[in-house]
Structure formats: C-alpha cells, structure tokens
Motif scaffolding. Structure first.
Motif, mmCIF file in Angstrom:
data_model
loop_
_atom_site.group_PDB
_atom_site.id
_atom_site.type_symbol
_atom_site.label_atom_id
_atom_site.label_comp_id
_atom_site.label_asym_id
_atom_site.label_seq_id
_atom_site.Cartn_x
_atom_site.Cartn_y
_atom_site.Cartn_z
ATOM 1 N N TRP A 242 5.987 -12.244 3.889
ATOM 2 C CA TRP A 242 6.429 -11.640 2.648
ATOM 3 C C TRP A 242 7.669 -12.389 2.192
ATOM 4 O O TRP A 242 8.566 -12.640 2.990
ATOM 5 C CB TRP A 242 6.758 -10.160 2.842
ATOM 6 C CG TRP A 242 7.333 -9.526 1.608
ATOM 7 C CD1 TRP A 242 6.634 -8.969 0.585
ATOM 8 C CD2 TRP A 242 8.721 -9.392 1.280
ATOM 9 N NE1 TRP A 242 7.506 -8.508 -0.381
ATOM 10 C CE2 TRP A 242 8.802 -8.755 0.034
ATOM 11 C CE3 TRP A 242 9.900 -9.768 1.906
ATOM 12 C CZ2 TRP A 242 10.009 -8.471 -0.586
ATOM 13 C CZ3 TRP A 242 11.109 -9.486 1.293
ATOM 14 C CH2 TRP A 242 11.149 -8.840 0.057
ATOM 15 N N ILE A 243 7.711 -12.768 0.911
ATOM 16 C CA ILE A 243 8.863 -13.468 0.353
ATOM 17 C C ILE A 243 9.321 -12.683 -0.876
ATOM 18 O O ILE A 243 8.506 -12.338 -1.742
ATOM 19 C CB ILE A 243 8.500 -14.914 -0.035
ATOM 20 C CG1 ILE A 243 8.002 -15.680 1.202
ATOM 21 C CG2 ILE A 243 9.699 -15.615 -0.669
ATOM 22 C CD1 ILE A 243 7.438 -17.051 0.910
ATOM 23 N N SER A 244 10.616 -12.407 -0.926
ATOM 24 C CA SER A 244 11.161 -11.645 -2.052
ATOM 25 C C SER A 244 10.989 -12.418 -3.351
ATOM 26 O O SER A 244 10.852 -13.643 -3.352
ATOM 27 C CB SER A 244 12.646 -11.326 -1.818
ATOM 28 O OG SER A 244 13.411 -12.521 -1.787
ATOM 29 N N GLY A 245 11.023 -11.697 -4.458
ATOM 30 C CA GLY A 245 10.838 -12.305 -5.765
ATOM 31 C C GLY A 245 11.841 -13.404 -6.071
ATOM 32 O O GLY A 245 11.513 -14.393 -6.719
ATOM 33 N N SER B 34 -7.710 -2.952 12.807
ATOM 34 C CA SER B 34 -8.099 -3.181 11.416
ATOM 35 C C SER B 34 -7.056 -3.991 10.659
ATOM 36 O O SER B 34 -5.913 -4.121 11.085
ATOM 37 C CB SER B 34 -8.303 -1.837 10.708
ATOM 38 O OG SER B 34 -7.053 -1.229 10.441
ATOM 39 N N GLU B 35 -7.465 -4.483 9.504
ATOM 40 C CA GLU B 35 -6.556 -5.219 8.633
ATOM 41 C C GLU B 35 -5.508 -4.307 7.999
ATOM 42 O O GLU B 35 -4.501 -4.780 7.487
ATOM 43 C CB GLU B 35 -7.328 -5.962 7.556
ATOM 44 C CG GLU B 35 -8.023 -7.206 8.072
ATOM 45 C CD GLU B 35 -7.041 -8.205 8.673
ATOM 46 O OE1 GLU B 35 -6.026 -8.529 8.027
ATOM 47 O OE2 GLU B 35 -7.292 -8.662 9.799
ATOM 48 N N HIS B 36 -5.737 -2.987 8.040
ATOM 49 C CA HIS B 36 -4.756 -2.040 7.494
ATOM 50 C C HIS B 36 -3.441 -2.113 8.263
ATOM 51 O O HIS B 36 -2.403 -1.701 7.756
ATOM 52 C CB HIS B 36 -5.291 -0.607 7.537
ATOM 53 C CG HIS B 36 -6.447 -0.387 6.642
ATOM 54 N ND1 HIS B 36 -6.338 -0.325 5.274
ATOM 55 C CD2 HIS B 36 -7.763 -0.229 6.917
ATOM 56 C CE1 HIS B 36 -7.524 -0.129 4.745
ATOM 57 N NE2 HIS B 36 -8.408 -0.077 5.715
ATOM 58 N N ALA B 37 -3.475 -2.615 9.470
ATOM 59 C CA ALA B 37 -2.270 -2.704 10.292
ATOM 60 C C ALA B 37 -1.557 -4.047 10.142
ATOM 61 O O ALA B 37 -0.572 -4.303 10.823
ATOM 62 C CB ALA B 37 -2.634 -2.469 11.763
ATOM 63 N N ALA B 38 -2.047 -4.889 9.242
ATOM 64 C CA ALA B 38 -1.421 -6.190 9.043
ATOM 65 C C ALA B 38 0.022 -6.020 8.563
ATOM 66 O O ALA B 38 0.345 -5.080 7.838
ATOM 67 C CB ALA B 38 -2.222 -7.011 8.042
ATOM 68 N N GLN B 39 0.874 -6.910 8.986
ATOM 69 C CA GLN B 39 2.277 -6.869 8.602
ATOM 70 C C GLN B 39 2.664 -8.200 7.985
ATOM 71 O O GLN B 39 2.025 -9.203 8.253
ATOM 72 C CB GLN B 39 3.140 -6.613 9.838
ATOM 73 C CG GLN B 39 2.897 -5.258 10.456
ATOM 74 C CD GLN B 39 3.873 -4.988 11.578
ATOM 75 O OE1 GLN B 39 5.071 -5.198 11.449
ATOM 76 N NE2 GLN B 39 3.350 -4.533 12.702
ATOM 77 N N PRO B 40 3.704 -8.215 7.202
ATOM 78 C CA PRO B 40 4.585 -7.140 6.787
ATOM 79 C C PRO B 40 3.835 -6.090 5.969
ATOM 80 O O PRO B 40 2.915 -6.403 5.227
ATOM 81 C CB PRO B 40 5.630 -7.822 5.919
ATOM 82 C CG PRO B 40 5.548 -9.281 6.234
ATOM 83 C CD PRO B 40 4.144 -9.512 6.685
ATOM 84 N N ILE C 40 9.776 -2.863 2.776
ATOM 85 C CA ILE C 40 8.942 -3.853 3.444
ATOM 86 C C ILE C 40 9.250 -3.719 4.924
ATOM 87 O O ILE C 40 10.416 -3.676 5.327
ATOM 88 C CB ILE C 40 9.243 -5.284 2.958
ATOM 89 C CG1 ILE C 40 8.795 -5.494 1.498
ATOM 90 C CG2 ILE C 40 8.464 -6.290 3.795
ATOM 91 C CD1 ILE C 40 9.607 -4.900 0.481
ATOM 92 N N LEU C 41 8.232 -3.643 5.754
ATOM 93 C CA LEU C 41 8.428 -3.341 7.162
ATOM 94 C C LEU C 41 7.748 -4.368 8.051
ATOM 95 O O LEU C 41 6.598 -4.734 7.821
ATOM 96 C CB LEU C 41 7.839 -1.959 7.472
ATOM 97 C CG LEU C 41 7.785 -1.560 8.933
ATOM 98 C CD1 LEU C 41 9.176 -1.144 9.405
ATOM 99 C CD2 LEU C 41 6.807 -0.432 9.139
ATOM 100 N N ILE C 42 8.484 -4.812 9.044
ATOM 101 C CA ILE C 42 7.928 -5.538 10.180
ATOM 102 C C ILE C 42 8.362 -4.745 11.401
ATOM 103 O O ILE C 42 9.531 -4.428 11.552
ATOM 104 C CB ILE C 42 8.444 -6.981 10.260
ATOM 105 C CG1 ILE C 42 7.888 -7.777 9.103
ATOM 106 C CG2 ILE C 42 8.047 -7.609 11.583
ATOM 107 C CD1 ILE C 42 8.340 -9.210 9.086
ATOM 108 N N PHE C 43 7.408 -4.413 12.238
ATOM 109 C CA PHE C 43 7.694 -3.520 13.351
ATOM 110 C C PHE C 43 7.111 -4.077 14.630
ATOM 111 O O PHE C 43 5.937 -4.432 14.685
ATOM 112 C CB PHE C 43 7.099 -2.143 13.056
ATOM 113 C CG PHE C 43 7.349 -1.126 14.125
ATOM 114 C CD1 PHE C 43 8.606 -0.574 14.287
ATOM 115 C CD2 PHE C 43 6.324 -0.715 14.950
ATOM 116 C CE1 PHE C 43 8.835 0.374 15.275
ATOM 117 C CE2 PHE C 43 6.551 0.226 15.934
ATOM 118 C CZ PHE C 43 7.806 0.768 16.090
#
Length: 84
Positions: free
Chosen positions: A16-19, A36-42, A51-54
C-alpha cells in the motif's frame, strides 16, 4: 525489504502506498488460519482512513469472528473492523 524475507515461504504479498507517496507499507503473508484472499494485507478500512499490517495472533478470534460474521463481515476483517 519484502524481498529480503521472501525465503520464509510467503503465500502472498501486498503493498500500500499513500496518495502523496510518502508512506509505503509492505507485507509478506504466510497463510495459516484464513487461507482466503480476504485476509490479504495491507488491509484498508471501508472508509480508507485506516490501513493495517498485522503480524500476530488474536487469541479470542473465535468469539470476535462469530460477532462480526453475524453482522455480515468476513472473519479476516476482524481487527480492522473492530477498531475502525
């Protein structure tokens, strides 16, 4: 930086890159519980504000998952939904 840990066997990766391009978040994923792909991060909240990275484990995820799935959300969205 993400390339330096690629030998660990990630199942996926995301960036993820900020605007304004001043902040970038990268994540290599090793799927264990939610495949599943629903768990993809960020992960990005619906509003786009968070925006979350965990990297960790949510010990009461079973209870949280039941609560959020009853509201129609996917289980891998637990953390960002709970705090956004």
């Amino acid at each position: 930086m993400m390339h330096s840990i690629a030998h660990r066997g990630p199942d996926g990766k995301g960036i993820w890159i900020s605007g304004d391009e001043k902040i970038a978040l990268g994540h290599n994923r090793l799927s264990i519980i939610d495949l599943s792909e629903h768990a993809a991060q960020p992960m990005v909240s619906d509003s786009g504000r968070y925006i979350l990275i965990f990297n960790g484990e949510i010990y009461n995820y079973v209870e949280l998952r039941k609560e959020l799935e009853a509201k129609g959300h996917h289980s891998s969205q637990l953390l960002i939904l709970k705090f956004s």
